[in-house]
Design an enzyme around this catalytic site. Sequence first.
Site, PDB file in Angstrom:
ATOM      1  N   ASP A  39      37.574  33.791  37.801  1.00  0.00           N
ATOM      2  CA  ASP A  39      38.123  33.872  38.828  1.00  0.00           C
ATOM      3  C   ASP A  39      39.277  33.549  37.547  1.00  0.00           C
ATOM      4  O   ASP A  39      39.902  32.870  36.409  1.00  0.00           O
ATOM      5  CB  ASP A  39      38.939  32.386  39.653  1.00  0.00           C
ATOM      6  CG  ASP A  39      40.042  32.951  40.433  1.00  0.00           C
ATOM      7  OD1 ASP A  39      40.730  34.074  39.680  1.00  0.00           O
ATOM      8  OD2 ASP A  39      40.767  32.689  41.140  1.00  0.00           O
ATOM      9  N   ASP A  80      43.584  35.534  36.796  1.00  0.00           N
ATOM     10  CA  ASP A  80      44.796  36.796  37.337  1.00  0.00           C
ATOM     11  C   ASP A  80      45.998  36.927  36.349  1.00  0.00           C
ATOM     12  O   ASP A  80      45.752  36.540  35.116  1.00  0.00           O
ATOM     13  CB  ASP A  80      45.588  35.700  37.669  1.00  0.00           C
ATOM     14  CG  ASP A  80      44.944  34.953  38.683  1.00  0.00           C
ATOM     15  OD1 ASP A  80      44.344  35.223  39.680  1.00  0.00           O
ATOM     16  OD2 ASP A  80      45.334  33.742  38.887  1.00  0.00           O
ATOM     17  N   ASP A  96      37.641  34.835  52.408  1.00  0.00           N
ATOM     18  CA  ASP A  96      38.043  33.966  51.113  1.00  0.00           C
ATOM     19  C   ASP A  96      38.849  32.569  51.083  1.00  0.00           C
ATOM     20  O   ASP A  96      39.716  32.786  51.440  1.00  0.00           O
ATOM     21  CB  ASP A  96      38.291  34.969  49.403  1.00  0.00           C
ATOM     22  CG  ASP A  96      38.948  33.851  48.361  1.00  0.00           C
ATOM     23  OD1 ASP A  96      38.070  33.021  48.537  1.00  0.00           O
ATOM     24  OD2 ASP A  96      38.907  34.423  47.752  1.00  0.00           O
ATOM     25  N   HIS A 156      40.490  29.371  50.077  1.00  0.00           N
ATOM     26  CA  HIS A 156      41.133  28.441  48.271  1.00  0.00           C
ATOM     27  C   HIS A 156      40.875  27.135  49.336  1.00  0.00           C
ATOM     28  O   HIS A 156      42.148  27.139  49.486  1.00  0.00           O
ATOM     29  CB  HIS A 156      41.875  29.293  47.911  1.00  0.00           C
ATOM     30  CG  HIS A 156      41.454  30.367  46.874  1.00  0.00           C
ATOM     31  ND1 HIS A 156      41.906  30.445  45.827  1.00  0.00           N
ATOM     32  CD2 HIS A 156      41.421  31.571  47.316  1.00  0.00           C
ATOM     33  CE1 HIS A 156      41.208  31.179  45.337  1.00  0.00           C
ATOM     34  NE2 HIS A 156      41.378  32.194  46.653  1.00  0.00           N
TER      35      HIS A 156
END
Length: 315
Positions: free
Chosen positions: A103, A105, A230, A232
């Site tokens: 992942d 960002d 998704d 989280h």
Amino acid sequence: MQTKLLAIMLAAPVVFSSQEASASDFFGPEKISTEINLGTLSGKTKERVYEPEEGGRKVSQLDWKYSNAAILKGAVNWELNPWLSVGAAGWTTLNSRGGNMVDQDWMDSGTPGTWTDESRHPDTRLNYANEFDLNVKGWFLKESDYRLAIMAGYQESRYSFNATGGTYIYSENGGFRNETGALPDKIKVIGYKQHFKIPYVGLTGNYRYDNFEFGGAFKYSGWVRGSDNDEHYVRQTTFRSKVINQNYYSVAVNAGYYITPEAKVYIEGVWSRLTNKKGDTSLYDRSDNTSEHNNNGAGIENYNFITTAGLKYTF
């Protein structure tokens, strides 16, 4: 559900063969064939987040990778006449499979090509994946040793993942990659699902030489409807995205040998890809019961490769 569907498809010819003799011509030799295969599934799924207010630049991407998940695959094909046939096929994973997720960002708009935050999750699992396919084929070229058909069909595929634990590198309080750490091994971090609805067109054909037979198929769609979910878990946040008119490509090749006039053993490889396209996304924050919606705020992509070995039997 998918395993039951495969069992029904593979059992269908047995039911048909027990019908009255008056239908023997319609269901006679070389009119119905069944296939059963075992093999593996490998691939990668990608989800992206874009920032529409910053020109649509990419701000996040999650790559879910998996290899050699065991699958069961089956098919039944019914020749209505020498020039037209219909078929049903499908496959499903037999159990979950370990994988990996990364992942990243890109939170600094001043350096859009440099990631600011990254987490890695080697304890990732492909929970399940499956697909079904319904199709019709028109055999416009048919000779004793080769044939070619145009085809049209509809298929759906599903994928589910979980990522647990992992390590991270974050940019915090104005710093750059200045915070590192690890998440507890048993903490479920992210759960992810994809679902694709695919109407398609294509070509298929085969060539036979003595007892050997070689075949292939190509599928294309520009009308895919994709969606994902998704979760989280740590942040108590859910992202849901929808994409329309994605492109889909698939190529299959196979080679086999007839051990009897009715039975063929063969191997097959199938490569498939759903290309990335932007779509709309919705965010639901359960910590404060808020939500938001962004047009062109998400992207979905998927590609995989299937290898199988199996048996085809013609009634």
